[in-house]
Write a protein that holds these residues in place. Structure first.
Motif, PDB file in Angstrom:
ATOM      1  N   ASP A  83      23.404  -0.320  -7.588  1.00 46.27           N
ATOM      2  CA  ASP A  83      23.221  -0.623  -9.017  1.00 46.27           C
ATOM      3  C   ASP A  83      21.843  -1.186  -9.340  1.00 46.27           C
ATOM      4  O   ASP A  83      21.620  -1.689 -10.445  1.00 46.27           O
ATOM      5  CB  ASP A  83      24.293  -1.618  -9.467  1.00 46.27           C
ATOM      6  N   ASP A  84      20.902  -1.115  -8.381  1.00 48.49           N
ATOM      7  CA  ASP A  84      19.564  -1.659  -8.578  1.00 48.49           C
ATOM      8  C   ASP A  84      19.596  -3.135  -8.962  1.00 48.49           C
ATOM      9  O   ASP A  84      18.768  -3.635  -9.709  1.00 48.49           O
ATOM     10  CB  ASP A  84      18.797  -0.853  -9.642  1.00 48.49           C
ATOM     11  N   PHE A  85      20.584  -3.848  -8.423  1.00 48.77           N
ATOM     12  CA  PHE A  85      20.722  -5.270  -8.729  1.00 48.77           C
ATOM     13  C   PHE A  85      19.590  -6.094  -8.128  1.00 48.77           C
ATOM     14  O   PHE A  85      19.221  -7.151  -8.649  1.00 48.77           O
ATOM     15  CB  PHE A  85      22.077  -5.750  -8.211  1.00 48.77           C
ATOM     16  N   ALA A  86      19.015  -5.604  -7.017  1.00 46.84           N
ATOM     17  CA  ALA A  86      17.937  -6.353  -6.358  1.00 46.84           C
ATOM     18  C   ALA A  86      16.727  -6.537  -7.273  1.00 46.84           C
ATOM     19  O   ALA A  86      15.941  -7.459  -7.089  1.00 46.84           O
ATOM     20  CB  ALA A  86      17.513  -5.655  -5.077  1.00 46.84           C
ATOM     21  N   SER A  87      16.581  -5.674  -8.264  1.00 47.49           N
ATOM     22  CA  SER A  87      15.448  -5.804  -9.193  1.00 47.49           C
ATOM     23  C   SER A  87      15.597  -7.009 -10.105  1.00 47.49           C
ATOM     24  O   SER A  87      14.630  -7.432 -10.740  1.00 47.49           O
ATOM     25  CB  SER A  87      15.310  -4.532 -10.033  1.00 47.49           C
ATOM     26  N   GLN A  88      16.799  -7.581 -10.183  1.00 45.89           N
ATOM     27  CA  GLN A  88      17.064  -8.722 -11.075  1.00 45.89           C
ATOM     28  C   GLN A  88      17.076 -10.062 -10.340  1.00 45.89           C
ATOM     29  O   GLN A  88      17.287 -11.097 -10.960  1.00 45.89           O
ATOM     30  CB  GLN A  88      18.406  -8.522 -11.783  1.00 45.89           C
ATOM     31  N   LEU A  89      16.868 -10.039  -9.041  1.00 43.98           N
ATOM     32  CA  LEU A  89      16.883 -11.264  -8.238  1.00 43.98           C
ATOM     33  C   LEU A  89      15.518 -11.471  -7.593  1.00 43.98           C
ATOM     34  O   LEU A  89      15.006 -10.574  -6.941  1.00 43.98           O
ATOM     35  CB  LEU A  89      17.960 -11.178  -7.152  1.00 43.98           C
ATOM     36  N   ASN A  90      14.945 -12.640  -7.805  1.00 41.08           N
ATOM     37  CA  ASN A  90      13.631 -12.941  -7.234  1.00 41.08           C
ATOM     38  C   ASN A  90      13.797 -13.760  -5.960  1.00 41.08           C
ATOM     39  O   ASN A  90      14.577 -14.711  -5.914  1.00 41.08           O
ATOM     40  CB  ASN A  90      12.779 -13.728  -8.226  1.00 41.08           C
ATOM     41  N   LEU A  91      13.065 -13.367  -4.931  1.00 43.31           N
ATOM     42  CA  LEU A  91      13.092 -14.076  -3.653  1.00 43.31           C
ATOM     43  C   LEU A  91      11.746 -14.730  -3.407  1.00 43.31           C
ATOM     44  O   LEU A  91      10.703 -14.076  -3.499  1.00 43.31           O
ATOM     45  CB  LEU A  91      13.402 -13.106  -2.507  1.00 43.31           C
ATOM     46  N   THR A  92      11.779 -16.014  -3.087  1.00 38.41           N
ATOM     47  CA  THR A  92      10.580 -16.732  -2.659  1.00 38.41           C
ATOM     48  C   THR A  92      10.808 -17.247  -1.240  1.00 38.41           C
ATOM     49  O   THR A  92      11.846 -17.848  -0.957  1.00 38.41           O
ATOM     50  CB  THR A  92      10.262 -17.916  -3.575  1.00 38.41           C
ATOM     51  N   ILE A  93       9.849 -16.977  -0.355  1.00 38.31           N
ATOM     52  CA  ILE A  93       9.870 -17.521   1.009  1.00 38.31           C
ATOM     53  C   ILE A  93       8.641 -18.405   1.155  1.00 38.31           C
ATOM     54  O   ILE A  93       7.516 -17.961   0.906  1.00 38.31           O
ATOM     55  CB  ILE A  93       9.847 -16.416   2.072  1.00 38.31           C
ATOM     56  N   LYS A  94       8.846 -19.652   1.564  1.00 35.80           N
ATOM     57  CA  LYS A  94       7.738 -20.596   1.703  1.00 35.80           C
ATOM     58  C   LYS A  94       7.823 -21.284   3.057  1.00 35.80           C
ATOM     59  O   LYS A  94       8.908 -21.505   3.593  1.00 35.80           O
ATOM     60  CB  LYS A  94       7.775 -21.651   0.593  1.00 35.80           C
TER      61      LYS A  94
END
Length: 304
Positions: A83-94
């Motif tokens: 469903d292309d849901f990954a386009s609506q979730l932002n991932l930050t790695i620090k």
């Protein structure tokens, strides 16, 4: 090549104007002595009422005991996002104040290996993973789901990753080994009748065979917390037994019996070595065959 395979599944039934649920499980393979990975919680993420603009953050700690400085990298595999849901979730790695990655999960999926940092022998690095649900997402993302595995480990000795760019990830050159995957294009119907169907698929290496399924109107929303059964149903109304446990196989074939004629079913292929679950597919069983009665006249010879 040393690596640790970490299972991370993101299941997000989202209600924009109501309660949602975020679940990311972490299942790690037996780590080698020279690589130790710790999770802040188990499961890594488990948050109710996950709504647009919500954020959840957890850390992963990696210790290098290999005897030399090593490069640490991560990669998403076994990606399922119909469903292309990954386009609506932002991932930050620090790592501390250093931003290693800051983009959508969709970008993280597509870019391959992401360099994290160099890690000296005998030292530990903490990487903070934060997921934010885009505040502008609409109601079309209610009850959507996605899934992926993430590999965290030493960069491979051959090939390997290019040098990282400051504040960003690095596209990969084969340093991390792949995990178990179901090849989506291989999932297909081998035979279908009124009350049975045979389904086949291929996996990237030896594993078991199982199908979870539900008829239209029955449960068929993936839920990895529904894992108490033997085998688990993972949120579906029904499951087949788990076949091909010993020996495991690469080419899988499972027949489901006792189905209802002229009925639509939704299903996913499931294989265990590590866990791999396909995206959802559907089929409709055949209608009951009608046997016609042929009526005619029989000519009787004279005298009989």
């Amino acid at each position: 090549m040393k690596f640790l395979s970490i299972r991370i599944i993101l299941l997000v039934p989202i209600a924009v104007f109501g309660a949602g649920f975020l679940f990311i499980d972490s299942v790690q393979a037996q780590p080698p002595d020279n690589l130790v990975v710790q999770f802040e919680t188990a499961p890594l993420f488990n948050k109710t009422n996950f709504l647009p603009d919500d954020a959840v953050s957890r850390w992963v700690k990696v210790t290098n005991n290999s005897g030399e400085s090593r490069r640490i990298a991560t990669e998403a595999i076994n990606k399922s996002d119909p469903d292309d849901f990954a386009s609506q979730l932002n991932l930050t790695i620090k790592e501390g104040a250093t931003v290693i990655f800051n983009d959508t999960l969709k970008k993280f999926f597509s870019q391959g290996e992401t360099y994290l940092s160099d890690l000296a022998n005998g030292t530990t690095a903490q990487y903070d993973f934060t997921i934010v649900f885009n505040s502008g997402s609409g109601n079309e993302y209610q009850l959507k789901s996605l899934g992926f595995d993430i590999l965290v480990g030493f960069e491979g000795q051959e090939g390997g990753l290019p040098l990282p760019t400051p504040g960003g990830g690095a596209n990969g050159g084969g340093g991390l080994p792949p995990g178990l995957t179901i090849q989506d294009e291989s999932v297909r119907i081998a035979g279908i009748e009124e009350t049975s169907i045979t389904l086949i698929w291929n996996t990237s290496y030896l594993s078991s065979s199982q199908v979870i399924y539900g008829a239209e109107g029955e449960n068929h929303i993936l839920n990895l917390t529904d894992n108490a059964g033997a085998p688990p149903k993972y949120g579906y109304a029904h499951t087949t037994p788990e076949y091909d446990i010993i020996p495991k196989v690469i080419s899988h074939s499972v027949t489901i019996y006792g189905l209802t004629p002229s009925t639509t079913y939704y299903y996913r292929a499931v294989s265990h070595a590590s866990l791999a679950i396909s995206r959802e597919y559907s089929f409709t069983t055949l209608g009951v065959k009608e046997i016609g009665k042929i009526e005619g006249e029989v000519e009787v010879p004279p005298g009989e």
